[in-house]
Design a protein around this motif. Structure first.
Motif, PDB file in Angstrom:
ATOM      1  N   ASN A 171      23.112 -19.991  18.139  1.00  0.00           N
ATOM      2  CA  ASN A 171      23.228 -18.574  18.464  1.00  0.00           C
ATOM      3  C   ASN A 171      23.436 -17.796  17.170  1.00  0.00           C
ATOM      4  O   ASN A 171      23.528 -18.378  16.084  1.00  0.00           O
ATOM      5  CB  ASN A 171      24.373 -18.339  19.449  1.00  0.00           C
ATOM      6  N   SER A 172      23.536 -16.486  17.272  1.00  0.00           N
ATOM      7  CA  SER A 172      23.591 -15.640  16.075  1.00  0.00           C
ATOM      8  C   SER A 172      24.825 -15.893  15.225  1.00  0.00           C
ATOM      9  O   SER A 172      24.827 -15.595  14.028  1.00  0.00           O
ATOM     10  CB  SER A 172      23.534 -14.161  16.483  1.00  0.00           C
TER      11      SER A 172
ATOM     12  N   THR B  57      19.416 -13.749  18.024  1.00  0.00           N
ATOM     13  CA  THR B  57      20.177 -12.508  17.859  1.00  0.00           C
ATOM     14  C   THR B  57      21.239 -12.319  18.939  1.00  0.00           C
ATOM     15  O   THR B  57      21.826 -11.246  19.035  1.00  0.00           O
ATOM     16  CB  THR B  57      19.243 -11.281  17.840  1.00  0.00           C
ATOM     17  N   HIS B  58      21.472 -13.316  19.751  1.00  0.00           N
ATOM     18  CA  HIS B  58      22.565 -13.239  20.725  1.00  0.00           C
ATOM     19  C   HIS B  58      23.691 -14.186  20.304  1.00  0.00           C
ATOM     20  O   HIS B  58      23.432 -15.313  19.920  1.00  0.00           O
ATOM     21  CB  HIS B  58      22.099 -13.632  22.134  1.00  0.00           C
TER      22      HIS B  58
ATOM     23  N   ALA C  98      24.637 -10.102  20.278  1.00  0.00           N
ATOM     24  CA  ALA C  98      24.102  -9.022  19.459  1.00  0.00           C
ATOM     25  C   ALA C  98      25.164  -8.496  18.493  1.00  0.00           C
ATOM     26  O   ALA C  98      26.319  -8.305  18.856  1.00  0.00           O
ATOM     27  CB  ALA C  98      23.604  -7.886  20.352  1.00  0.00           C
TER      28      ALA C  98
ATOM     29  N   ILE D   7      20.273  -3.479  19.346  1.00  0.00           N
ATOM     30  CA  ILE D   7      19.655  -4.807  19.339  1.00  0.00           C
ATOM     31  C   ILE D   7      19.555  -5.296  20.780  1.00  0.00           C
ATOM     32  O   ILE D   7      20.551  -5.301  21.509  1.00  0.00           O
ATOM     33  CB  ILE D   7      20.459  -5.828  18.513  1.00  0.00           C
TER      34      ILE D   7
ATOM     35  N   PRO E  95      18.607  -8.830  22.267  1.00  0.00           N
ATOM     36  CA  PRO E  95      18.319 -10.194  21.801  1.00  0.00           C
ATOM     37  C   PRO E  95      17.069 -10.800  22.439  1.00  0.00           C
ATOM     38  O   PRO E  95      16.568 -10.339  23.462  1.00  0.00           O
ATOM     39  CB  PRO E  95      19.578 -10.969  22.201  1.00  0.00           C
TER      40      PRO E  95
ATOM     41  N   TYR F  85      17.704 -17.174  24.448  1.00  0.00           N
ATOM     42  CA  TYR F  85      18.631 -16.717  25.478  1.00  0.00           C
ATOM     43  C   TYR F  85      18.043 -16.963  26.857  1.00  0.00           C
ATOM     44  O   TYR F  85      16.936 -16.524  27.146  1.00  0.00           O
ATOM     45  CB  TYR F  85      18.926 -15.229  25.305  1.00  0.00           C
TER      46      TYR F  85
ATOM     47  N   ALA G  74      23.177  -6.735  25.272  1.00  0.00           N
ATOM     48  CA  ALA G  74      22.599  -6.003  24.132  1.00  0.00           C
ATOM     49  C   ALA G  74      23.685  -5.197  23.428  1.00  0.00           C
ATOM     50  O   ALA G  74      24.827  -5.111  23.868  1.00  0.00           O
ATOM     51  CB  ALA G  74      21.482  -5.089  24.620  1.00  0.00           C
TER      52      ALA G  74
END
Length: 470
Positions: A3-4, A31-32, A34, A41, A43, A47, A56
């Motif tokens: 994950n991010s 990007t999650h 966010a 953002i 994501p 996901y 988001a």
């Protein structure tokens, strides 16, 4: 599940936000959760959970999209389309996702102020994995079908969306069309852990021999998993069994790392997305037996030498194009975590797979007929961009520093890639020399614990349904 929070450096949207730029990113992988940015953002890819209020940034954006365009989906995958030629649900879902993505992008472009906007259209990737054998007449599994035009169909969708985006931009806006990879045929799987075992470099626990040497009934693996057998990671869900019991070998759900006897193993391969081999190194691997230094290098050189002579017995042709040591591919403080060897076979049409239960070392690829290629797409336009110039010797790592340069910002000294300033008009280059910043130490984030075991299980299932996890 990655994950991010596993990202150890500032992202492009974070850097831009820190310089007061307004940013928007939609459907970008990894990007999650966010980040908080100066903008928004939504994501993407990795996901597979509900897109609720906290999905988001800023919170509430998904509810706004629901009201404005009627909903939003990140992705779709299912086991039936992955293992059979039944694609009705897959195509229905992705045609709908393409429309939703376009509506969302156009709505966000018009509703919010932005200096930087990034949108990822992922559908063509899924279509190429599933339908390459219908599109490519030279593919070993090619057959005439109603699906032969699916890949061009989805490219037309993306082309139409790109046209609508361009219609909303002025001539001064710099536009980049970038693919993170190319695409091409996937022909065969090479079961490298079996090969390593044959070379005396990998051994298996005797107590699990019955799980992978014999194909037991699907329900037997379910019973064993529920009884606590750690070597079984997943089984085919009962509702899918009437459709898939013939198509899926239940041994595909085995945890290969649980089958391995680490006290007698010098090298192994992980997930196929890595296309690499790890040395079972002391002080890095939990059960490492190979010492750093001379023993490590001898083991690695031995594997490289033997792989270099590898032939496909069905054709008698050597399959390895090039073998890389990890230091030829990566640099930096996390290089030690990468596979120690990377293997490129037959221009990517042969791929390493980790499974150990097949009798053969090579088999025709079953789940996917198309795969990723190194060379992708790069197109750039704008008032300050040269026209008719062919960009050469590009890397995807060049995109981020070039974005910063185009927006008049300095490039962090530790950022990989080069600025493609030669693609800009001479007057722009003269007025905007490339500037660099000293590298700053980063606050290290930890991706552990972001998802609950149940959430991680759901996301792993989604990635398996898309073919990214075994």
């Amino acid at each position: 599940v990655l994950n991010s929070k596993y990202i150890k450096s500032r992202t492009i949207w974070k850097l831009l936000s820190e310089h007061g730029k307004k940013v928007g990113a939609i459907n970008v992988p990894m990007t999650h959760p966010a980040e908080e940015v100066n903008g928004f953002i939504i994501p993407g890819m990795q996901y597979g959970l509900d897109t609720g209020n906290d999905f988001a940034y800023p919170p509430g954006l998904m509810q706004e999209l629901e009201k404005a365009i009627g909903g939003y989906k990140v992705l779709y995958g299912d086991m039936i389309s992955l293992y059979t030629d039944r694609y009705k649900d897959l195509l229905k879902e992705w045609r709908e996702i393409v429309k939703m993505r376009e509506k969302a992008v156009l709505y966000l472009m018009e509703k919010y102020e932005w200096d930087f906007f990034m949108a990822v259209f992922y559908s063509v990737d899924v279509m190429q994995h599933h339908f390459w054998k219908y599109y490519d007449k030279s593919h070993p599994k090619h057959k005439r079908s109603e699906y032969s035009e699916i890949i061009p169909e989805f490219y037309r969708y993306i082309d139409s969306s790109a046209g609508k985006i361009l219609d909303r931009l002025d001539e001064d806006t710099i536009v980049m069309v970038v693919s993170d990879h190319g695409a091409g045929p996937e022909h065969k799987a090479f079961y490298i852990n079996k090969w390593l075992a044959g070379q005396g470099l990998l051994s298996f626990k005797k107590k699990y021999t019955y799980l992978w040497k014999m194909r037991l009934p699907h329900m037997m693996y379910k019973v064993l998993r529920r009884s606590g057998v750690k070597a079984i990671e997943w089984t085919v869900p009962i509702p899918y069994l009437p459709f898939l019991w013939r198509h899926i070998d239940p041994r595909e759900g085995l945890r290969v790392h649980e089958l391995i006897d680490w006290s007698k193993t010098s090298a192994y391969a992980g997930n196929h997305t890595e296309q690499g081999i790890y040395i079972n190194l002391k002080d890095r691997e939990q059960g490492g037996i190979v010492a750093q230094g001379e023993e490590y290098e001898k083991t690695r050189d031995l594997i490289i030498e033997k792989l270099g002579d590898l032939n496909d017995p069905a054709t008698g042709v050597k399959i390895v194009d090039r073998i890389y040591k990890k230091e030829e591919v990566y640099h930096g403080p996390y290089t030690h975590l990468a596979p120690d060897i990377f293997v490129d076979m037959k221009e990517g049409s042969y791929l390493i797979q980790k499974e150990v239960y097949h009798k053969e070392l090579f088999r025709l690829a079953d789940k996917s007929s198309g795969t990723h290629k190194m060379d992708g797409i790069f197109i750039m336009k704008g008032a300050d961009v040269k026209q008719g110039v062919k960009a050469e010797n590009l890397s995807i790592m060049d995109i981020a520093p070039t974005i910063l340069y185009a927006m008049g910002l300095p490039v962090p000294g530790d950022m990989d890639g080069k600025v493609l300033n030669n693609l800009f008009r001479d007057s722009f280059q003269e007025a905007h020399p490339v500037k660099y910043l000293d590298a700053e130490s980063e606050g290290i984030t930890d991706g552990q614990g972001v998802y609950s075991p149940d959430e991680s299980g759901k996301m792993k299932k989604m990635l398996r349904d898309l073919g990214y996890m075994g």
